[in-house]
Write a protein that holds these residues in place. Structure first.
Motif, PDB file in Angstrom:
ATOM      1  N   GLN A  38      10.663  13.233 -13.699  1.00  0.00           N
ATOM      2  CA  GLN A  38      11.319  12.128 -14.390  1.00  0.00           C
ATOM      3  C   GLN A  38      10.408  11.624 -15.490  1.00  0.00           C
ATOM      4  N   LYS A  42      14.165   8.514 -18.891  1.00  0.00           N
ATOM      5  CA  LYS A  42      15.119   9.604 -18.685  1.00  0.00           C
ATOM      6  C   LYS A  42      15.486   9.737 -17.214  1.00  0.00           C
ATOM      7  N   GLN A  43      16.543  10.474 -16.974  1.00  0.00           N
ATOM      8  CA  GLN A  43      16.973  10.721 -15.605  1.00  0.00           C
ATOM      9  C   GLN A  43      16.085  11.772 -14.948  1.00  0.00           C
ATOM     10  N   ARG A  44      16.053  11.705 -13.640  1.00  0.00           N
ATOM     11  CA  ARG A  44      15.332  12.697 -12.875  1.00  0.00           C
ATOM     12  C   ARG A  44      16.024  14.049 -13.027  1.00  0.00           C
ATOM     13  N   GLU A  45      15.227  15.118 -13.195  1.00  0.00           N
ATOM     14  CA  GLU A  45      15.816  16.434 -13.411  1.00  0.00           C
ATOM     15  C   GLU A  45      15.073  17.491 -12.601  1.00  0.00           C
ATOM     16  N   GLU A  87       6.308  17.005 -24.174  1.00  0.00           N
ATOM     17  CA  GLU A  87       7.589  16.684 -23.533  1.00  0.00           C
ATOM     18  C   GLU A  87       7.618  16.998 -22.043  1.00  0.00           C
ATOM     19  N   ALA A  90       5.697  13.469 -17.425  1.00  0.00           N
ATOM     20  CA  ALA A  90       6.663  12.947 -16.468  1.00  0.00           C
ATOM     21  C   ALA A  90       5.959  12.726 -15.126  1.00  0.00           C
TER      22      ALA A  90
END
Length: 121
Positions: A38, A42-45, A87, A90
């Protein structure tokens, strides 16, 4: 049940990190285990998972740069991350579920506390 993630930190772009996740309280070898992340705002992916028996799945951004592995004797999951990019910054979470792996957050029964990966440009 505990999933204890470790190995995060600060790394320069292009560098590598290896995350670990030590599991207890489950029969590790019978679970699908994997990693989500995450990023801020942003959303958890899903990043990747490995099913019992060793089958693996990577999402597009992880394929070719990240490698998931498991040591069932040690009840430990690993994520080797190479060629890191800003990027990729997280919090990385290790997860576990019975049955086949999916990309859905809600499908995973157990979550670790997360380990922060920061990639500086």
């Amino acid at each position: 049940v505990q999933l204890q993630a470790s190995g995060g930190g600060l790394v320069l772009a292009g560098g590598s990190l290896r995350l670990s996740c030590a599991a207890s309280g489950i029969t590790f070898s019978t679970y699908t285990v994997g990693w989500f992340r995450q990023a801020p705002g942003k959303q958890r992916e899903l990043v990747t998972f490995t099913n019992r028996g060793g089958g693996v799945h990577y999402v597009d951004f992880a394929r070719g740069r990240f490698t998931i592995s498991r040591d069932d004797d040690k009840s430990t999951l690993y994520l080797q991350m190479n060629s890191l990019k800003p990027e990729d910054t997280a919090v990385y979470y290790c997860v576990a579920k019975m049955g086949w792996g999916t990309s859905r957050v809600d499908d995973y029964e157990y979550w670790g506390q997360g380990t922060l990966v920061t990639v500086s440009s």
